[in-house]
Scaffold this motif. Sequence first.
Motif, PDB file in Angstrom:
ATOM      1  N   LYS A  12     -27.123  -1.192  -9.704  1.00 27.16           N
ATOM      2  CA  LYS A  12     -28.134  -1.003  -8.660  1.00 27.16           C
ATOM      3  C   LYS A  12     -29.057  -2.212  -8.590  1.00 27.16           C
ATOM      4  O   LYS A  12     -29.393  -2.702  -7.502  1.00 27.16           O
ATOM      5  CB  LYS A  12     -28.930   0.273  -8.947  1.00 27.16           C
ATOM      6  N   ALA A  16     -29.315  -4.817  -5.422  1.00 22.95           N
ATOM      7  CA  ALA A  16     -30.604  -5.108  -4.794  1.00 22.95           C
ATOM      8  C   ALA A  16     -30.871  -6.615  -4.811  1.00 22.95           C
ATOM      9  O   ALA A  16     -31.314  -7.193  -3.806  1.00 22.95           O
ATOM     10  CB  ALA A  16     -31.721  -4.348  -5.510  1.00 22.95           C
ATOM     11  N   ASP A  21     -33.498  -7.384  -1.991  1.00 27.75           N
ATOM     12  CA  ASP A  21     -34.279  -6.145  -1.982  1.00 27.75           C
ATOM     13  C   ASP A  21     -35.151  -6.107  -3.246  1.00 27.75           C
ATOM     14  O   ASP A  21     -34.773  -5.528  -4.265  1.00 27.75           O
ATOM     15  CB  ASP A  21     -33.324  -4.944  -1.917  1.00 27.75           C
ATOM     16  N   GLY A  24     -36.069  -2.691  -4.513  1.00 23.49           N
ATOM     17  CA  GLY A  24     -34.929  -2.075  -5.185  1.00 23.49           C
ATOM     18  C   GLY A  24     -34.753  -2.599  -6.598  1.00 23.49           C
ATOM     19  O   GLY A  24     -34.445  -1.845  -7.525  1.00 23.49           O
ATOM     20  N   CYS A  28     -35.902  -0.476 -10.751  1.00 20.95           N
ATOM     21  CA  CYS A  28     -35.070  -0.295 -11.944  1.00 20.95           C
ATOM     22  C   CYS A  28     -35.810  -0.676 -13.223  1.00 20.95           C
ATOM     23  O   CYS A  28     -35.260  -0.548 -14.322  1.00 20.95           O
ATOM     24  CB  CYS A  28     -33.809  -1.167 -11.831  1.00 20.95           C
TER      25      CYS A  28
END
Length: 127
Positions: A12, A16, A21, A24, A28
Amino acid sequence: MTQKDQSDIISKYIEAYNHFDIDGMTGCLQEDVIFENISEGKTGLKTEGKEAFKAQAETAATYFSSRHQAVDHWTFSGESVTVSITYEAVLAKDLPNGIEKGSKLSLKGESEFTFSDGKIIRITDRS
């Protein structure tokens, strides 16, 4: 955390990153995340805390018109995961070292992700 949980979070984060992103990416991370970039054995950049990471990531994103990290290999070791990375990017502006806008960068390296309480607490990039 299971290895699947760890790989899902790293995937993820990388997705991102590839899509610029920043929210994003930071989603995490733990609040007190440490990011370190080591090149040729020397630390070139270190941030402490999510806000410092975000500011650096926003600045770094302006240097590229495109960028892509791909994981070549995963190594799991408890709360840490090391991934071998192939990295390609196209510069959006000239760099101080003389590399010009439009140049394509291709690198190999590795990133070590350390986890705490279900999120990334430390990222160490080595190239």
